[in-house]
Write a protein that holds these residues in place. Sequence first.
Motif, PDB file in Angstrom:
ATOM      1  N   GLY A  42     -25.775  11.976 -54.048  1.00 33.95           N
ATOM      2  CA  GLY A  42     -25.967  13.174 -54.852  1.00 33.95           C
ATOM      3  C   GLY A  42     -24.787  14.114 -54.846  1.00 33.95           C
ATOM      4  N   TRP A  43     -23.851  13.948 -53.897  1.00 35.61           N
ATOM      5  CA  TRP A  43     -22.702  14.839 -53.781  1.00 35.61           C
ATOM      6  C   TRP A  43     -21.468  14.229 -54.449  1.00 35.61           C
ATOM      7  CZ3 TRP A  43     -22.558  19.759 -51.883  1.00 35.61           C
ATOM      8  CH2 TRP A  43     -23.683  20.190 -51.186  1.00 35.61           C
ATOM      9  N   SER A  44     -20.668  15.070 -55.083  1.00 36.35           N
ATOM     10  CA  SER A  44     -19.404  14.630 -55.676  1.00 36.35           C
ATOM     11  C   SER A  44     -18.355  15.712 -55.460  1.00 36.35           C
ATOM     12  CB  SER A  44     -19.569  14.353 -57.170  1.00 36.35           C
ATOM     13  OG  SER A  44     -20.015  15.503 -57.864  1.00 36.35           O
ATOM     14  N   ALA A  45     -17.075  15.290 -55.479  1.00 37.18           N
ATOM     15  CA  ALA A  45     -15.970  16.211 -55.216  1.00 37.18           C
ATOM     16  C   ALA A  45     -14.682  15.576 -55.713  1.00 37.18           C
ATOM     17  CB  ALA A  45     -15.869  16.500 -53.718  1.00 37.18           C
ATOM     18  N   PRO A  46     -13.575  16.338 -55.776  1.00 37.21           N
ATOM     19  CA  PRO A  46     -12.281  15.717 -56.094  1.00 37.21           C
ATOM     20  C   PRO A  46     -11.944  14.659 -55.057  1.00 37.21           C
ATOM     21  CG  PRO A  46     -12.140  18.120 -56.159  1.00 37.21           C
ATOM     22  CD  PRO A  46     -13.468  17.790 -55.573  1.00 37.21           C
ATOM     23  N   ALA A  47     -11.107  13.702 -55.441  1.00 38.38           N
ATOM     24  CA  ALA A  47     -10.755  12.610 -54.525  1.00 38.38           C
ATOM     25  C   ALA A  47     -10.004  13.128 -53.309  1.00 38.38           C
ATOM     26  CB  ALA A  47      -9.916  11.559 -55.252  1.00 38.38           C
ATOM     27  N   THR A  48      -9.150  14.163 -53.494  1.00 35.00           N
ATOM     28  CA  THR A  48      -8.390  14.749 -52.389  1.00 35.00           C
ATOM     29  C   THR A  48      -8.391  16.273 -52.529  1.00 35.00           C
ATOM     30  OG1 THR A  48      -6.307  14.615 -53.618  1.00 35.00           O
ATOM     31  CG2 THR A  48      -6.869  12.754 -52.179  1.00 35.00           C
ATOM     32  N   PHE A  49      -8.051  16.959 -51.436  1.00 36.03           N
ATOM     33  CA  PHE A  49      -7.956  18.415 -51.475  1.00 36.03           C
ATOM     34  C   PHE A  49      -6.894  18.877 -50.493  1.00 36.03           C
ATOM     35  CE2 PHE A  49      -9.007  22.562 -49.624  1.00 36.03           C
ATOM     36  CZ  PHE A  49      -9.005  23.341 -50.776  1.00 36.03           C
ATOM     37  N   THR A  50      -5.930  19.649 -50.979  1.00 38.22           N
ATOM     38  CA  THR A  50      -4.922  20.284 -50.141  1.00 38.22           C
ATOM     39  C   THR A  50      -4.692  21.700 -50.639  1.00 38.22           C
ATOM     40  OG1 THR A  50      -3.108  19.474 -51.522  1.00 38.22           O
ATOM     41  CG2 THR A  50      -3.728  18.123 -49.610  1.00 38.22           C
ATOM     42  N   CYS A  51      -4.215  22.551 -49.740  1.00 38.36           N
ATOM     43  CA  CYS A  51      -3.972  23.946 -50.090  1.00 38.36           C
ATOM     44  C   CYS A  51      -2.763  24.418 -49.286  1.00 38.36           C
ATOM     45  CB  CYS A  51      -5.210  24.774 -49.731  1.00 38.36           C
ATOM     46  SG  CYS A  51      -5.329  26.291 -50.663  1.00 38.36           S
ATOM     47  N   PRO A  52      -1.661  24.847 -49.940  1.00 40.31           N
ATOM     48  CA  PRO A  52      -0.459  25.225 -49.178  1.00 40.31           C
ATOM     49  C   PRO A  52      -0.645  26.478 -48.338  1.00 40.31           C
ATOM     50  CG  PRO A  52      -0.175  25.698 -51.519  1.00 40.31           C
ATOM     51  CD  PRO A  52      -1.435  24.913 -51.397  1.00 40.31           C
ATOM     52  N   THR A  53      -1.487  27.438 -48.815  1.00 42.37           N
ATOM     53  CA  THR A  53      -1.625  28.712 -48.105  1.00 42.37           C
ATOM     54  C   THR A  53      -3.087  29.159 -48.103  1.00 42.37           C
ATOM     55  OG1 THR A  53       0.597  29.396 -48.777  1.00 42.37           O
ATOM     56  CG2 THR A  53      -0.888  31.128 -47.989  1.00 42.37           C
ATOM     57  N   ALA A  54      -3.548  29.642 -46.954  1.00 37.74           N
ATOM     58  CA  ALA A  54      -4.887  30.240 -46.833  1.00 37.74           C
ATOM     59  C   ALA A  54      -4.697  31.675 -46.376  1.00 37.74           C
ATOM     60  CB  ALA A  54      -5.754  29.472 -45.847  1.00 37.74           C
ATOM     61  N   ALA A  55      -4.884  32.633 -47.310  1.00 36.71           N
ATOM     62  CA  ALA A  55      -4.692  34.046 -46.999  1.00 36.71           C
ATOM     63  C   ALA A  55      -5.903  34.597 -46.259  1.00 36.71           C
ATOM     64  CB  ALA A  55      -4.441  34.837 -48.279  1.00 36.71           C
ATOM     65  N   HIS A  56      -5.792  35.870 -45.797  1.00 35.67           N
ATOM     66  CA  HIS A  56      -6.884  36.505 -45.048  1.00 35.67           C
ATOM     67  C   HIS A  56      -8.091  36.754 -45.952  1.00 35.67           C
ATOM     68  CE1 HIS A  56      -9.015  38.734 -42.109  1.00 35.67           C
ATOM     69  NE2 HIS A  56      -8.765  39.931 -42.609  1.00 35.67           N
ATOM     70  N   THR A  57      -7.840  37.105 -47.211  1.00 35.99           N
ATOM     71  CA  THR A  57      -8.920  37.349 -48.168  1.00 35.99           C
ATOM     72  C   THR A  57      -8.576  36.647 -49.482  1.00 35.99           C
ATOM     73  OG1 THR A  57      -7.863  39.400 -48.918  1.00 35.99           O
ATOM     74  CG2 THR A  57      -9.512  39.585 -47.155  1.00 35.99           C
ATOM     75  N   GLY A  58      -9.527  36.687 -50.423  1.00 35.35           N
ATOM     76  CA  GLY A  58      -9.285  36.113 -51.739  1.00 35.35           C
ATOM     77  C   GLY A  58      -9.795  34.692 -51.867  1.00 35.35           C
ATOM     78  N   ASN A  59      -9.645  34.135 -53.078  1.00 36.81           N
ATOM     79  CA  ASN A  59     -10.201  32.822 -53.397  1.00 36.81           C
ATOM     80  C   ASN A  59      -9.112  31.828 -53.799  1.00 36.81           C
ATOM     81  OD1 ASN A  59     -12.794  33.962 -53.063  1.00 36.81           O
ATOM     82  ND2 ASN A  59     -12.751  34.732 -55.167  1.00 36.81           N
ATOM     83  N   ALA A  60      -7.894  32.012 -53.273  1.00 38.66           N
ATOM     84  CA  ALA A  60      -6.786  31.153 -53.690  1.00 38.66           C
ATOM     85  C   ALA A  60      -6.899  29.740 -53.135  1.00 38.66           C
ATOM     86  CB  ALA A  60      -5.463  31.778 -53.264  1.00 38.66           C
ATOM     87  N   CYS A  61      -7.661  29.573 -52.061  1.00 36.67           N
ATOM     88  CA  CYS A  61      -7.789  28.244 -51.437  1.00 36.67           C
ATOM     89  C   CYS A  61      -9.271  27.868 -51.440  1.00 36.67           C
ATOM     90  CB  CYS A  61      -7.236  28.290 -50.009  1.00 36.67           C
ATOM     91  SG  CYS A  61      -7.181  26.680 -49.186  1.00 36.67           S
TER      92      CYS A  61
END
Length: 559
Positions: free
Chosen positions: A422-441
């Motif tokens: 029942g679950w699906s997602a992108p094949a891979t996931f990477t994020c160059p930066t994880a800030a203190h707040t916000g939704n960039a990652c």
Amino acid sequence: MKSSKLIIHSALAAVLAIVSACGGGGGGAPPPPTTTDNSIVATPSTTSDIHVIAGSSTAYSVTFTTSDGKTATNLSIPSDLSSLPAGWTGPASFTCTSVSTGSSCVLNLAYAPTANGSGTLTVNYSYTNNAGTSKSGSVSVKYAATAHNNVVAAATPSGQIAAITGSSHTVGVTFTTDNGQKATALSAHLLALPTGWSAPVGTFTCATVASGSGCMVNLTYAPTVVGSGTVTINYSYVDNSGTSKTGSVSIPYAATSHNNVVATQTPPGQITALLGASQQVKVDFTTDDMQSATGLTITPANLTSLPLGWTGPVTFTCPTVTTGNGCELGLTFAPTVPVVSSTVILNFAYTDNSGTAKIGSVNIHYATGSDNTVVGTASPSGQIAAVVGAGAQAVTVTFNSSDANPGSNVSITGGLTVLPAGWSAPATFTCPTAAHTGNACQLVLSYSPSATGSGTLTLSYSYKANSGAAKAGTVVIPYIATTNNNLVATISPSGTISAVVNSPSTPVTVTFTTDDTNPATTIAITSGLATLPVGWTGAATFTCATASTGTGCQLTLNY
């Protein structure tokens, strides 16, 4: 939903039939109640800032009542309570159909931080007051999460206190905490000072200790004979978690009729460095009278015997010492293992301006700081519930740093190609930066079950902390798939409703729940409340945002 409405209609018809059976009818309708332009008042469980030690938790609640005791309706929190700041948890949503007095409408939250941080939690709410006017309000509380702190004592001037016999020097000892949070009940013992030293009191106390110079005692060094030694001041205190602790500060000193070499550390105070990072430390050697001293050496001469994590030159000497930074020792603190608190002790020897051989020492206090973490937070929070065949449920995982320093190189290490049914997602996931707040990652998942069932989706991820250290974490998402449920209406008291004419009214409640404990939404009574039989009173309309178990969705009538 159609079956839910049919059961509601059937339940209401049963209520109206009972009303008719109890002799309702005849006479005119009672006059409408008087309305007031009241407001809902939000009363938090505490008005003070919330301070919590990372790894522990505290409860925080907001009780909603009306300003005059009259009923207001349809209170709700318009924002998504699943996206609370890091460390905060609460219900996925919150509503109160009716608000008046008492404590029947209470929002319960919990703050259980796992890392240091601070901010302000603001809860906005909207409602309809007794006069039918739409209103809104908000309540806020400041919060902070800290580690167990320590009281650090620093002498001013720092380094060895050098004095000429017959003179007098003031030495200030300042007590502060290593994280800016308050410690309490500090007591420093000053009774047994060496000859030549004096203090204004035998025991120095401070009710609270934080940053700044609010907790400082001045000592006086007025030697009458040549000599040297170390003043050690022992102190006790209670840290920000309520734990009793002790500490000490050592002040080397020398009294002479000639000049002395003084060692000054930069930066002053306790040296703190993160694991995997480094901190440069300088020690400048100067004379206390601007006259030259000669032949300065560090003992032992081999600086390779420094504590673990410290490096410097193999040897260090200065042929001449006066003022300025012409005689400067450079050290580096780069910890590879955690250190709570320790001291580098450097002893040095020199010849003063009279040709007399002398010695001195400098103490460098140091500790290992804490690194930041990257935390993955699922939205909606809690168990993800979906109805079989009703479409996909989106679930977003947001990765943020635990402090103002960003994390980097966030990636899912367990893979996203093999997920539960029942679950699906992108094949891979990477994020160059994880800030203190916000939704960039953010990682977006989808849950669209084809059969009933439940389980837990666990996502493992890796990242680099702000120090460059490699770290890992997990996000756990419980889920359940159900079929369409039905709404059930339960009347209390059951059976025939009896009341005595011109006596106090008999309350009658109709409680709406679901037959499988999973929530149903958008519940409304569509007819019958506007034409109640004589003797019966109740709200002109009735709605519930959601119903599952308990008495959260309940219609009250009076006969």
